[in-house]
Design a protein around this motif. Structure first.
Motif, PDB file in Angstrom:
ATOM      1  N   PHE A  88      10.766   7.758  -3.096  1.00  0.00           N
ATOM      2  CA  PHE A  88      10.866   6.700  -2.100  1.00  0.00           C
ATOM      3  C   PHE A  88      11.182   7.297  -0.729  1.00  0.00           C
ATOM      4  N   VAL A  89      11.988   8.347  -0.709  1.00  0.00           N
ATOM      5  CA  VAL A  89      12.293   9.034   0.548  1.00  0.00           C
ATOM      6  C   VAL A  89      11.043   9.740   1.059  1.00  0.00           C
ATOM      7  N   THR A  90      10.340  10.411   0.173  1.00  0.00           N
ATOM      8  CA  THR A  90       9.106  11.105   0.556  1.00  0.00           C
ATOM      9  C   THR A  90       8.073  10.125   1.106  1.00  0.00           C
ATOM     10  N   ALA A  91       8.034   8.927   0.530  1.00  0.00           N
ATOM     11  CA  ALA A  91       7.074   7.905   0.968  1.00  0.00           C
ATOM     12  C   ALA A  91       7.494   7.208   2.254  1.00  0.00           C
ATOM     13  N   GLY A  92       8.657   7.600   2.794  1.00  0.00           N
ATOM     14  CA  GLY A  92       9.137   6.972   4.024  1.00  0.00           C
ATOM     15  C   GLY A  92       9.796   5.623   3.807  1.00  0.00           C
ATOM     16  N   LYS A  93      10.259   5.363   2.566  1.00  0.00           N
ATOM     17  CA  LYS A  93      10.916   4.098   2.228  1.00  0.00           C
ATOM     18  C   LYS A  93      12.305   4.361   1.633  1.00  0.00           C
ATOM     19  N   PRO A  94      13.156   5.085   2.345  1.00  0.00           N
ATOM     20  CA  PRO A  94      14.468   5.417   1.772  1.00  0.00           C
ATOM     21  C   PRO A  94      15.344   4.199   1.513  1.00  0.00           C
ATOM     22  N   LEU A  95      15.170   3.135   2.331  1.00  0.00           N
ATOM     23  CA  LEU A  95      15.999   1.946   2.158  1.00  0.00           C
ATOM     24  C   LEU A  95      15.714   1.265   0.819  1.00  0.00           C
ATOM     25  N   ILE A  96      14.435   1.236   0.427  1.00  0.00           N
ATOM     26  CA  ILE A  96      14.089   0.645  -0.869  1.00  0.00           C
ATOM     27  C   ILE A  96      14.733   1.452  -1.987  1.00  0.00           C
ATOM     28  N   GLY A  97      14.623   2.776  -1.893  1.00  0.00           N
ATOM     29  CA  GLY A  97      15.242   3.636  -2.898  1.00  0.00           C
ATOM     30  C   GLY A  97      16.740   3.429  -2.979  1.00  0.00           C
ATOM     31  N   LEU A  98      17.379   3.291  -1.810  1.00  0.00           N
ATOM     32  CA  LEU A  98      18.822   3.071  -1.774  1.00  0.00           C
ATOM     33  C   LEU A  98      19.184   1.744  -2.429  1.00  0.00           C
ATOM     34  N   MET A  99      18.449   0.688  -2.095  1.00  0.00           N
ATOM     35  CA  MET A  99      18.761  -0.625  -2.639  1.00  0.00           C
ATOM     36  C   MET A  99      18.558  -0.662  -4.155  1.00  0.00           C
ATOM     37  N   LEU A 100      17.529   0.016  -4.641  1.00  0.00           N
ATOM     38  CA  LEU A 100      17.304   0.052  -6.084  1.00  0.00           C
ATOM     39  C   LEU A 100      18.404   0.838  -6.789  1.00  0.00           C
ATOM     40  N   THR A 101      18.833   1.943  -6.174  1.00  0.00           N
ATOM     41  CA  THR A 101      19.914   2.729  -6.764  1.00  0.00           C
ATOM     42  C   THR A 101      21.205   1.922  -6.811  1.00  0.00           C
ATOM     43  N   ILE A 102      21.490   1.213  -5.722  1.00  0.00           N
ATOM     44  CA  ILE A 102      22.694   0.366  -5.678  1.00  0.00           C
ATOM     45  C   ILE A 102      22.596  -0.758  -6.707  1.00  0.00           C
ATOM     46  N   SER A 103      21.426  -1.378  -6.809  1.00  0.00           N
ATOM     47  CA  SER A 103      21.268  -2.481  -7.768  1.00  0.00           C
ATOM     48  C   SER A 103      21.466  -1.986  -9.193  1.00  0.00           C
ATOM     49  N   GLY A 104      20.953  -0.792  -9.482  1.00  0.00           N
ATOM     50  CA  GLY A 104      21.162  -0.222 -10.811  1.00  0.00           C
ATOM     51  C   GLY A 104      22.626   0.072 -11.079  1.00  0.00           C
ATOM     52  N   TYR A 148       6.223  -0.855  -7.741  1.00  0.00           N
ATOM     53  CA  TYR A 148       6.007  -0.606  -6.308  1.00  0.00           C
ATOM     54  C   TYR A 148       4.912   0.434  -6.099  1.00  0.00           C
ATOM     55  N   PHE A 149       5.046   1.574  -6.779  1.00  0.00           N
ATOM     56  CA  PHE A 149       4.081   2.654  -6.552  1.00  0.00           C
ATOM     57  C   PHE A 149       2.725   2.371  -7.192  1.00  0.00           C
ATOM     58  N   LEU A 150       2.656   1.397  -8.108  1.00  0.00           N
ATOM     59  CA  LEU A 150       1.369   1.016  -8.684  1.00  0.00           C
ATOM     60  C   LEU A 150       0.608   0.043  -7.796  1.00  0.00           C
ATOM     61  N   PHE A 151       1.324  -0.862  -7.125  1.00  0.00           N
ATOM     62  CA  PHE A 151       0.652  -1.987  -6.469  1.00  0.00           C
ATOM     63  C   PHE A 151       0.739  -1.979  -4.944  1.00  0.00           C
ATOM     64  N   THR A 152       1.427  -1.019  -4.347  1.00  0.00           N
ATOM     65  CA  THR A 152       1.388  -0.901  -2.884  1.00  0.00           C
ATOM     66  C   THR A 152       0.377   0.169  -2.497  1.00  0.00           C
ATOM     67  N   ARG A 153      -0.074   0.100  -1.280  1.00  0.00           N
ATOM     68  CA  ARG A 153      -1.085   1.055  -0.840  1.00  0.00           C
ATOM     69  C   ARG A 153      -0.713   1.617   0.536  1.00  0.00           C
ATOM     70  N   HIS A 154       0.449   2.276   0.583  1.00  0.00           N
ATOM     71  CA  HIS A 154       0.849   2.974   1.801  1.00  0.00           C
ATOM     72  C   HIS A 154       0.449   4.444   1.665  1.00  0.00           C
ATOM     73  N   SER A 155       1.163   5.343   2.270  1.00  0.00           N
ATOM     74  CA  SER A 155       0.754   6.740   2.248  1.00  0.00           C
ATOM     75  C   SER A 155       0.857   7.364   0.862  1.00  0.00           C
ATOM     76  N   LEU A 156       1.833   6.911   0.062  1.00  0.00           N
ATOM     77  CA  LEU A 156       2.054   7.516  -1.249  1.00  0.00           C
ATOM     78  C   LEU A 156       2.117   6.422  -2.308  1.00  0.00           C
ATOM     79  N   TYR A 157       1.249   6.524  -3.314  1.00  0.00           N
ATOM     80  CA  TYR A 157       1.271   5.556  -4.406  1.00  0.00           C
ATOM     81  C   TYR A 157       0.612   6.194  -5.626  1.00  0.00           C
ATOM     82  N   LEU A 158       0.780   5.524  -6.774  1.00  0.00           N
ATOM     83  CA  LEU A 158       0.226   6.041  -8.027  1.00  0.00           C
ATOM     84  C   LEU A 158      -1.268   5.764  -8.103  1.00  0.00           C
TER      85      LEU A 158
END
Length: 376
Positions: free
Chosen positions: A89-105, A145-155
């Protein structure tokens, strides 16, 4: 290993404009990570009791260890994906999403710990299930997220490139060594404490190591967050910005190290009391140990950052050297030596001594590699 080593390579490719190749490599590494999780699930459950006994479990602790580990192993694939996505998520330029998911977990883990071990009376298995669900939440959401978004980095459809896997493993070997060393060092702490202070000593060292995770989280999170930025600017050869980033990082780590050390020293009785009541044998042991152990935080930040920085430069050899010396060689030597020289206090001072010694290696490598990566 795969997440940190792979993210450095993929961030570098994104910086070079090779976005399609970066996505294919990301998908391949994610698949490999998931398959490793399946292998760990199967092998771990087949050999669970020999593994637990080999790690030093006594007869009194064996049923708790087996109950906890058996549930944890079932969710090993989720743990793998959670770690992968947290980094990417950090590599994809979405660190906030990664942070929120980590906190939620983490929040889910805490709430479910109470529910499963309290009202539902599930015991130690409930604690393991709570941890597993805490890992499953960011793993599943990250997968969607990585399956269904189409930003710079996805599956996308993975392309098998064994050279990428090899480079990722080599580049991320320092982080692998750090985690493997933690397991070995925990084992040595446990058997040493059993010898000196019995099972209350094992409980005390566990509390202190939880504290280490808490205070080192800032260094780990910061180093993980800034690594893709370093990799990207290294790949694009933006040297002025690279030098500025290095100065900011060193300044931040230096100031935060002082603050964290003071906080740990002052708050040690309060933190210990969270885990065990005042007046218990474990509390008295852990209170003294936590205070002595906390000296290490003044040195740990620079060492953690230095290893992460060289991983970001795809210099797995130097990064692994720092991690191996810091988290294995020096700690093992100090655990084996100091307790026999100064008694049980030597157990608590083993990590501070190792971090202090590693600091000289980190500073030396900063200076030696300055003309190779141009951060000074």
């Amino acid at each position: 290993m795969l997440s940190t080593g792979g993210s450095a390579l993929i961030a570098k490719k994104l910086g070079e404009g090779k976005e399609r190749e970066a996505r294919e490599d990301f998908s391949f590494l994610t698949l490999v990570s998931f398959l490793f999780g399946i292998a760990i699930l199967l092998i771990g459950n087949i050999f669970i009791e020999p593994i637990v006994r080999a790690l030093g479990s006594t007869d009194a602790l064996l049923p708790y260890c087996v109950d906890y580990l058996s549930v944890s192993l079932l969710l090993a694939p989720a743990a793998m994906l959670q770690m992968m996505f947290q980094t990417f998520f950090v590599t994809a330029g979405k660190p906030l999403i990664g942070l929120m998911l980590t906190i939620s977990g983490g929040v889910a883990n805490m709430i479910l710990d109470y529910l499963f071990m309290g009202p539902f009376n599930m015991g130690i298995s409930g604690a393991a299930l709570a941890t597993g669900i805490g890992e499953l939440i960011p793993a599943v959401i990250g997968l969607f997220y990585f399956l269904f978004t189409r930003h710079s980095l996805y599956l996308t459809k993975p392309v098998v490139r064994f050279q990428v896997l090899k480079e990722s493993c080599f580049n991320g070997s320092s982080e692998m060594v750090t985690n493997l060393s933690t397991a070995v060092v925990t084992y040595l702490f446990n058997i040493t404490m059993l010898k000196f202070l019995g099972e209350p000593g094992v409980a005390a060292i566990t509390i202190v190591l939880y504290g280490q995770f808490l205070f080192n989280a800032l260094y780990m999170g910061f180093s993980m967050g800034v690594a893709p930025v370093i990799s990207y600017n290294h790949g694009s050869q933006n040297l002025p910005l690279l030098k500025r980033i290095f100065k900011i990082c060193i300044g931040f780590i230096s100031i935060s190290s002082i603050l964290i050390t003071i906080m740990a020293l002052v708050s040690s009785p309060v933190i210990v009391e969270i885990f065990t009541p005042i007046g218990s044998a474990t509390y008295d042991i852990a209170k003294t140990g936590f205070f002595l152990f906390s000296i290490n935080y003044i040195f740990a930040g620079i060492n953690i950052y230095s290893s992460s920085m060289f991983t970001a430069f795809s210099d797995g050899k130097v990064s692994a050297l720092i991690s191996f010396v810091r988290t294995f060689v020096l700690i093992v030597l100090n655990i084996l030596l100091l307790p026999y020289l100064i008694g049980v206090n030597g157990v608590w001072l083993a990590v501070p001594a190792a971090e202090f010694m590693t600091l000289f290696l980190s500073v030396y490598l900063f200076y030696k590699k300055r003309d190779v990566y141009h951060y000074l």
